[in-house]
Design a protein around this motif. Structure first.
Motif, PDB file in Angstrom:
ATOM      1  N   ASN A  18       8.399  -3.458  -1.243  1.00  9.30           N
ATOM      2  CA  ASN A  18       7.715  -2.584  -0.144  1.00  9.30           C
ATOM      3  C   ASN A  18       8.261  -1.339  -0.355  1.00  9.30           C
ATOM      4  O   ASN A  18       6.752  -0.254  -0.019  1.00  9.30           O
ATOM      5  N   LYS A  45      -8.323  -4.989   0.537  1.00  9.01           N
ATOM      6  CA  LYS A  45      -7.054  -5.623   1.778  1.00  9.01           C
ATOM      7  C   LYS A  45      -4.830  -5.550   0.797  1.00  9.01           C
ATOM      8  O   LYS A  45      -4.593  -5.552   1.573  1.00  9.01           O
ATOM      9  N   ARG A  48      -4.576  -2.242   2.779  1.00  4.84           N
ATOM     10  CA  ARG A  48      -4.484  -2.044   4.163  1.00  4.84           C
ATOM     11  C   ARG A  48      -3.678  -2.808   4.300  1.00  4.84           C
ATOM     12  O   ARG A  48      -2.961  -1.791   5.578  1.00  4.84           O
ATOM     13  N   TYR A  49      -2.713  -3.871   3.747  1.00  2.00           N
ATOM     14  CA  TYR A  49      -1.507  -4.233   3.337  1.00  2.00           C
ATOM     15  C   TYR A  49      -0.349  -3.078   3.507  1.00  2.00           C
ATOM     16  O   TYR A  49       0.342  -3.623   4.515  1.00  2.00           O
ATOM     17  N   GLN A  52      -0.723  -1.159   6.604  1.00  2.00           N
ATOM     18  CA  GLN A  52       0.245  -1.455   7.648  1.00  2.00           C
ATOM     19  C   GLN A  52       2.050  -1.494   7.566  1.00  2.00           C
ATOM     20  O   GLN A  52       2.606  -0.896   8.856  1.00  2.00           O
TER      21      GLN A  52
END
Length: 59
Positions: A18, A45, A48-49, A52
């Motif tokens: 993370n 993709k 974007r994650y 987020q």
């Protein structure tokens, strides 16, 4: 949660924590393979994650 990214050249998996997703993937264009040093493009993709995660955790 950890994300696996596979090298496009040799197929070696790379674990993205993370912290790496939030601090690096959100702005980086490439991730280098630990085995063959091939540059692997960061997909939209995955980016974007990462964004987020940043928003969720107030980074």
């Amino acid at each position: 949660m950890k994300i696996l990214m596979f090298c496009e050249h040799c197929g070696n998996p790379k674990i993205l924590s993370n912290y790496v997703l939030k601090a690096y993937i959100a702005t980086a264009h490439y991730v280098y393979c630990d085995a063959c040093q091939h540059e692997n493009e960061v997909t939209s993709k995955l980016r974007r994650y990462a964004f987020q995660l940043r928003r969720k955790q107030g980074y």
